[in-house]
Design a protein around this motif. Sequence first.
Motif, PDB file in Angstrom:
ATOM      1  N   GLY A  55       0.776  -1.235   0.000  1.00  0.00           N
ATOM      2  CA  GLY A  55       0.000   0.000   0.000  1.00  0.00           C
ATOM      3  C   GLY A  55       0.803   1.277   0.000  1.00  0.00           C
ATOM      4  N   LEU A  56       2.002   1.258  -0.606  1.00  0.00           N
ATOM      5  CA  LEU A  56       2.848   2.440  -0.659  1.00  0.00           C
ATOM      6  C   LEU A  56       2.919   2.978  -2.089  1.00  0.00           C
ATOM      7  CD1 LEU A  56       5.792   1.043   1.492  1.00  0.00           C
ATOM      8  CD2 LEU A  56       3.986   2.584   2.269  1.00  0.00           C
ATOM      9  N   ASN A  57       3.421   4.179  -2.220  1.00  0.00           N
ATOM     10  CA  ASN A  57       3.622   4.754  -3.547  1.00  0.00           C
ATOM     11  C   ASN A  57       4.683   3.948  -4.286  1.00  0.00           C
ATOM     12  OD1 ASN A  57       3.681   6.532  -5.762  1.00  0.00           O
ATOM     13  ND2 ASN A  57       5.285   7.774  -4.799  1.00  0.00           N
ATOM     14  N   ALA A  58       4.306   3.326  -5.389  1.00  0.00           N
ATOM     15  CA  ALA A  58       5.206   2.407  -6.095  1.00  0.00           C
ATOM     16  C   ALA A  58       6.140   3.166  -7.029  1.00  0.00           C
ATOM     17  CB  ALA A  58       4.394   1.367  -6.859  1.00  0.00           C
ATOM     18  N   ASP A  59       7.167   3.828  -6.453  1.00  0.00           N
ATOM     19  CA  ASP A  59       8.114   4.583  -7.263  1.00  0.00           C
ATOM     20  C   ASP A  59       9.467   3.886  -7.369  1.00  0.00           C
ATOM     21  OD1 ASP A  59       9.071   4.911  -4.709  1.00  0.00           O
ATOM     22  OD2 ASP A  59       8.804   7.086  -4.643  1.00  0.00           O
ATOM     23  N   GLY A  60       9.631   2.749  -6.690  1.00  0.00           N
ATOM     24  CA  GLY A  60      10.882   2.012  -6.770  1.00  0.00           C
ATOM     25  C   GLY A  60      12.015   2.614  -5.962  1.00  0.00           C
ATOM     26  N   ILE A  61      11.716   3.624  -5.159  1.00  0.00           N
ATOM     27  CA  ILE A  61      12.719   4.282  -4.318  1.00  0.00           C
ATOM     28  C   ILE A  61      12.491   3.886  -2.860  1.00  0.00           C
ATOM     29  CG2 ILE A  61      13.599   6.501  -3.504  1.00  0.00           C
ATOM     30  CD1 ILE A  61      12.734   7.698  -6.181  1.00  0.00           C
ATOM     31  N   ALA A  62      13.532   3.428  -2.210  1.00  0.00           N
ATOM     32  CA  ALA A  62      13.412   2.995  -0.819  1.00  0.00           C
ATOM     33  C   ALA A  62      13.694   4.180   0.105  1.00  0.00           C
ATOM     34  CB  ALA A  62      14.366   1.839  -0.530  1.00  0.00           C
ATOM     35  N   GLY A  63      12.661   4.979   0.334  1.00  0.00           N
ATOM     36  CA  GLY A  63      12.775   6.094   1.267  1.00  0.00           C
ATOM     37  C   GLY A  63      12.492   5.643   2.688  1.00  0.00           C
ATOM     38  N   ALA A  64      12.393   6.599   3.596  1.00  0.00           N
ATOM     39  CA  ALA A  64      12.219   6.275   5.012  1.00  0.00           C
ATOM     40  C   ALA A  64      10.961   5.448   5.263  1.00  0.00           C
ATOM     41  CB  ALA A  64      12.182   7.570   5.830  1.00  0.00           C
ATOM     42  N   GLU A  65       9.849   5.833   4.622  1.00  0.00           N
ATOM     43  CA  GLU A  65       8.589   5.113   4.847  1.00  0.00           C
ATOM     44  C   GLU A  65       8.667   3.684   4.321  1.00  0.00           C
ATOM     45  OE1 GLU A  65       3.760   5.661   4.023  1.00  0.00           O
ATOM     46  OE2 GLU A  65       5.220   6.862   2.906  1.00  0.00           O
ATOM     47  N   THR A  66       9.217   3.521   3.121  1.00  0.00           N
ATOM     48  CA  THR A  66       9.336   2.180   2.544  1.00  0.00           C
ATOM     49  C   THR A  66      10.259   1.309   3.372  1.00  0.00           C
ATOM     50  OG1 THR A  66       8.880   2.926   0.282  1.00  0.00           O
ATOM     51  CG2 THR A  66      10.122   0.883   0.523  1.00  0.00           C
ATOM     52  N   LEU A  67      11.399   1.855   3.781  1.00  0.00           N
ATOM     53  CA  LEU A  67      12.351   1.074   4.576  1.00  0.00           C
ATOM     54  C   LEU A  67      11.748   0.649   5.904  1.00  0.00           C
ATOM     55  CD1 LEU A  67      15.629   3.078   3.880  1.00  0.00           C
ATOM     56  CD2 LEU A  67      15.056   0.801   3.046  1.00  0.00           C
ATOM     57  N   ALA A  68      10.955   1.537   6.495  1.00  0.00           N
ATOM     58  CA  ALA A  68      10.304   1.190   7.761  1.00  0.00           C
ATOM     59  C   ALA A  68       9.369   0.000   7.577  1.00  0.00           C
ATOM     60  CB  ALA A  68       9.542   2.389   8.303  1.00  0.00           C
ATOM     61  N   ARG A  69       8.646  -0.024   6.457  1.00  0.00           N
ATOM     62  CA  ARG A  69       7.729  -1.138   6.188  1.00  0.00           C
ATOM     63  C   ARG A  69       8.498  -2.410   5.855  1.00  0.00           C
ATOM     64  NH1 ARG A  69       4.173  -2.452   8.107  1.00  0.00           N
ATOM     65  NH2 ARG A  69       3.307  -3.639   6.370  1.00  0.00           N
ATOM     66  N   VAL A  70       9.592  -2.268   5.108  1.00  0.00           N
ATOM     67  CA  VAL A  70      10.386  -3.441   4.721  1.00  0.00           C
ATOM     68  C   VAL A  70      10.876  -4.196   5.948  1.00  0.00           C
ATOM     69  CG1 VAL A  70      12.592  -4.161   3.719  1.00  0.00           C
ATOM     70  CG2 VAL A  70      11.110  -2.615   2.458  1.00  0.00           C
ATOM     71  N   TYR A  71      11.330  -3.455   6.945  1.00  0.00           N
ATOM     72  CA  TYR A  71      11.921  -4.080   8.130  1.00  0.00           C
ATOM     73  C   TYR A  71      10.921  -4.296   9.259  1.00  0.00           C
ATOM     74  CZ  TYR A  71      16.310  -3.171   5.749  1.00  0.00           C
ATOM     75  OH  TYR A  71      17.326  -3.152   4.825  1.00  0.00           O
ATOM     76  N   ALA A  72       9.663  -3.946   9.009  1.00  0.00           N
ATOM     77  CA  ALA A  72       8.633  -4.161  10.025  1.00  0.00           C
ATOM     78  C   ALA A  72       8.337  -5.661  10.169  1.00  0.00           C
ATOM     79  CB  ALA A  72       7.360  -3.412   9.653  1.00  0.00           C
ATOM     80  N   ASP A  73       7.979  -6.070  11.362  1.00  0.00           N
ATOM     81  CA  ASP A  73       7.680  -7.485  11.615  1.00  0.00           C
ATOM     82  C   ASP A  73       6.476  -7.965  10.813  1.00  0.00           C
ATOM     83  OD1 ASP A  73       9.794  -7.653  13.377  1.00  0.00           O
ATOM     84  OD2 ASP A  73       8.565  -7.252  15.148  1.00  0.00           O
ATOM     85  N   ASP A  74       5.546  -7.044  10.508  1.00  0.00           N
ATOM     86  CA  ASP A  74       4.327  -7.441   9.793  1.00  0.00           C
ATOM     87  C   ASP A  74       4.391  -7.109   8.303  1.00  0.00           C
ATOM     88  OD1 ASP A  74       4.271  -4.712  10.094  1.00  0.00           O
ATOM     89  OD2 ASP A  74       2.138  -4.598  10.620  1.00  0.00           O
ATOM     90  N   ALA A  75       5.609  -6.935   7.745  1.00  0.00           N
ATOM     91  CA  ALA A  75       5.744  -6.675   6.311  1.00  0.00           C
ATOM     92  C   ALA A  75       5.159  -7.850   5.531  1.00  0.00           C
ATOM     93  CB  ALA A  75       7.215  -6.483   5.944  1.00  0.00           C
ATOM     94  N   LYS A  76       4.389  -7.530   4.481  1.00  0.00           N
ATOM     95  CA  LYS A  76       3.730  -8.585   3.716  1.00  0.00           C
ATOM     96  C   LYS A  76       4.734  -9.324   2.830  1.00  0.00           C
ATOM     97  CE  LYS A  76      -0.827  -6.384   3.396  1.00  0.00           C
ATOM     98  NZ  LYS A  76      -1.861  -5.860   2.468  1.00  0.00           N
ATOM     99  N   GLU A  77       4.636 -10.632   2.829  1.00  0.00           N
ATOM    100  CA  GLU A  77       5.472 -11.427   1.946  1.00  0.00           C
ATOM    101  C   GLU A  77       4.907 -11.392   0.531  1.00  0.00           C
ATOM    102  OE1 GLU A  77       6.041 -15.339   3.427  1.00  0.00           O
ATOM    103  OE2 GLU A  77       7.020 -14.680   5.277  1.00  0.00           O
ATOM    104  N   CYS A  78       5.764 -11.677  -0.451  1.00  0.00           N
ATOM    105  CA  CYS A  78       5.346 -11.620  -1.841  1.00  0.00           C
ATOM    106  C   CYS A  78       4.379 -12.761  -2.154  1.00  0.00           C
ATOM    107  CB  CYS A  78       6.566 -11.719  -2.761  1.00  0.00           C
ATOM    108  SG  CYS A  78       6.172 -11.533  -4.497  1.00  0.00           S
ATOM    109  N   THR A  79       3.221 -12.396  -2.677  1.00  0.00           N
ATOM    110  CA  THR A  79       2.217 -13.399  -3.044  1.00  0.00           C
ATOM    111  C   THR A  79       1.859 -13.280  -4.530  1.00  0.00           C
ATOM    112  OG1 THR A  79       0.443 -11.871  -2.395  1.00  0.00           O
ATOM    113  CG2 THR A  79       1.216 -13.440  -0.738  1.00  0.00           C
ATOM    114  N   LEU A  80       2.720 -12.625  -5.309  1.00  0.00           N
ATOM    115  CA  LEU A  80       2.451 -12.423  -6.724  1.00  0.00           C
ATOM    116  C   LEU A  80       2.586 -13.743  -7.484  1.00  0.00           C
ATOM    117  CD1 LEU A  80       4.373  -9.069  -7.178  1.00  0.00           C
ATOM    118  CD2 LEU A  80       1.922  -9.390  -6.957  1.00  0.00           C
TER     119      LEU A  80
END
Length: 347
Positions: A114-139
């Motif tokens: 649910g983030l802006n899909a710009d391909g840039i790992a900014g502070a918000e994206t990095l916080a979600r990446v390392y969060a315990d509840d980050a969603k695993e890839c289901t594509l």
Amino acid sequence: MKKRIFTIIYILLMLAVLSACAGGDAPSQAAAESPAPSASAEPSVLPTVLPTQTLTPEPTPTSDPTLKSGVESEAVTTLQKRLAELGYLKIDEFTTKYGPATERAVRLFQKQNGLNADGIAGAETLARVYADDAKECTLPLSGITIGIDPGHQAQGNSDKEPQAPDSSVKKAKVSSGADGANTGTPEYKITLAVGLKLRELLEENGAEVVMTRESSDVNISNKERAQLFNDAGTDLAVRLHCDGVDDSGVHGALMLVPSGQYTEGFAAQSRAAGEAILSAFVAETGAKNRGVSERDDQTGFNWSTVPVCNMEMGCLSNGSEEALLISDEYQQKCAQGVLQGILDYIA
């Protein structure tokens, strides 16, 4: 006698003088208690700040956590490992460079979280990446590599190359392709437009995509295109073409697949993929289904070591179909149809 009297008088006078001195202004107690300054002591100098002078504190250094294309850092390696753990990234070796594969993985993560899909790992994206509840890839195509070959190029190459390994038959390295019956639009422009749209759709579904070309100003033979997919270990290679026939009344989509003469180990897979893609393509576009044709004369097939098929999306020699094939809306339908066919084949 007189001498003694003078001595006594002198003594009395001296006592009077001393008594007078004792009764005068005495030094203060503090002055009396303070030691006299040493002649050799350095004078004490205090800093002087002018009333108009402002002391500015040193700036506190800040660290920008943003990671994006071109950045090289150990933080990129850590990010790659986390994305691989979550299933968004598939690479043979972790690096310190933020390249295309990392950018695609970040974009996929952003879309699924649910983030802006710009391909840039900014502070918000990095916080979600390392969060315990980050969603695993289901594509659905996560971990799958698809090759896309937009047929032809701006200039054909009539130099010859072997049609197949150990074959004495030689063909032009790459032909110039067909042209539209009414507008003269060249095939290579249409195949590239659809190929780029297809790449975006595939990546949105988690696939790793290998393109033979991203522009028309290239010179890549059919053999070289096949070898590119072989080297990349693609799970499926899809060649995109448009047909051109003598009869302008012929129209519709045709699927070409290898006969098995040079592709015995994966001919069945190639046909299965071709049938699935053609079926989904005609369902999406409404094009006439011209069926599946086996071929053993295509260099791009014969040099392949991975499953491969050739989607003839329509006939540029038919004016009505040409009008569809050059439109952006129909090209998007073509890409969507091929995507659905790949999804059906992989499933």
